[in-house]
Write a protein that holds these residues in place. Structure first.
Motif, PDB file in Angstrom:
ATOM      1  N   UNK A   1       1.013  -1.308   0.007  1.00 18.93           N
ATOM      2  CA  UNK A   1      -0.262   0.239   0.307  1.00 18.93           C
ATOM      3  C   UNK A   1       0.504   1.480  -0.089  1.00 18.93           C
ATOM      4  N   UNK A   2       0.983   2.373  -1.107  1.00 16.77           N
ATOM      5  CA  UNK A   2       1.040   3.318  -1.164  1.00 16.77           C
ATOM      6  C   UNK A   2       2.356   3.648  -1.791  1.00 16.77           C
ATOM      7  N   UNK A   3       2.823   2.259  -2.452  1.00 19.28           N
ATOM      8  CA  UNK A   3       3.666   2.200  -3.209  1.00 19.28           C
ATOM      9  C   UNK A   3       3.558   1.517  -5.059  1.00 19.28           C
TER      10      UNK A   3
ATOM     11  N   UNK B   1      -1.044  -5.581   4.912  1.00 19.99           N
ATOM     12  CA  UNK B   1       0.382  -5.566   6.402  1.00 19.99           C
ATOM     13  C   UNK B   1       0.543  -7.112   7.034  1.00 19.99           C
ATOM     14  N   UNK B   2      -0.622  -7.933   7.276  1.00 20.30           N
ATOM     15  CA  UNK B   2      -0.170  -9.279   8.095  1.00 20.30           C
ATOM     16  C   UNK B   2       0.581 -10.222   6.315  1.00 20.30           C
ATOM     17  N   UNK B   3       0.373 -10.368   5.805  1.00 20.58           N
ATOM     18  CA  UNK B   3       1.228 -10.480   4.263  1.00 20.58           C
ATOM     19  C   UNK B   3       2.679 -10.427   3.959  1.00 20.58           C
TER      20      UNK B   3
ATOM     21  N   UNK C   1      10.474  -7.762   2.400  1.00 23.04           N
ATOM     22  CA  UNK C   1       9.152  -9.067   2.776  1.00 23.04           C
ATOM     23  C   UNK C   1       8.859  -9.309   0.983  1.00 23.04           C
ATOM     24  N   UNK C   2       8.204  -8.078   0.070  1.00 28.04           N
ATOM     25  CA  UNK C   2       8.109  -8.665  -1.331  1.00 28.04           C
ATOM     26  C   UNK C   2       8.994  -9.266  -1.442  1.00 28.04           C
ATOM     27  N   UNK C   3       9.986  -9.806  -1.413  1.00 26.76           N
ATOM     28  CA  UNK C   3      10.909 -10.224  -2.275  1.00 26.76           C
ATOM     29  C   UNK C   3      10.344 -11.733  -2.074  1.00 26.76           C
ATOM     30  N   UNK C   4      10.769 -11.855  -0.951  1.00 25.94           N
ATOM     31  CA  UNK C   4      10.180 -13.120  -0.161  1.00 25.94           C
ATOM     32  C   UNK C   4       8.460 -14.025  -1.293  1.00 25.94           C
TER      33      UNK C   4
END
Length: 182
Positions: free
Chosen positions: A37-39, A52-54, A84-87
């Protein structure tokens, strides 16, 4: 393998990721872009906004990341979301393709290096096009081996440097051509 049976995962950053996305679109490969969110990514086709949970599911100690990658992060909170996104990308994509630079210590330069580390941890096929050496390398039995790869799994990650040069762009184009031309 047919391109329409394949799915590319990335985070939509300019450079290598956006170009992987362009090639996926050109070849008819499904594409999904992870963000938070926001990017607003540079390429936002089939955008998946992680909650946020993910994002927390992909969280890891910055101390551990620093040790694994032999580097310190001056602003760990800023890079945390990226990691976190890369995961999520590597968790979804079975085969991992990176365009960037392999450092002397065997790690891949920049935040992209975390994708390489996760691919190793998850035992995923890992391929890096090193723009300085102008060559593809595959991670095999604990070391980098010169090898020209093809997309051989239906789900894959395309990631890498924001500073994609002509050689890196050509490597991505040829990867798709090699993998999907009859």
């Amino acid at each position: 393998m047919k391109p329409e049976d394949c799915t590319l995962y990335h985070s939509g950053l300019k450079g290598a990721e956006a170009f992987f996305g362009e090639m996926a679109e050109k070849w008819g490969v499904k594409e999904f872009v992870f963000t938070w969110e926001g990017r607003v990514p540079d390429r936002a086709r089939n955008l998946i906004v992680l909650s946020e949970e993910e994002l927390r599911r992909g969280d890891i100690s910055m101390e551990l990341v620093s040790r694994m990658m032999n580097r310190n992060y001056a602003r760990p909170e800023k890079i945390r979301r990226v990691l976190q996104v890369i995961f999520h990308m590597v968790n979804k994509g079975y085969q991992v393709f990176i365009v960037g630079e392999i450092l002397e210590d065997g790690n891949v330069k920049g935040g992209t290096g975390w994708a390489a580390q996760l691919a190793k941890l998850f035992n995923r096929p890992l391929h890096v096009f090193d723009q300085k050496q102008k060559s593809w390398f595959t991670w095999k039995e604990g070391s980098w081996v010169k090898e020209i790869p093809s997309i051989s799994h239906s789900s894959f990650v395309g990631t890498g440097t924001r500073n994609l040069n002509d050689e890196g762009q050509k490597a991505i184009e040829e990867l798709f051509r090699r993998s999907f031309s009859d």
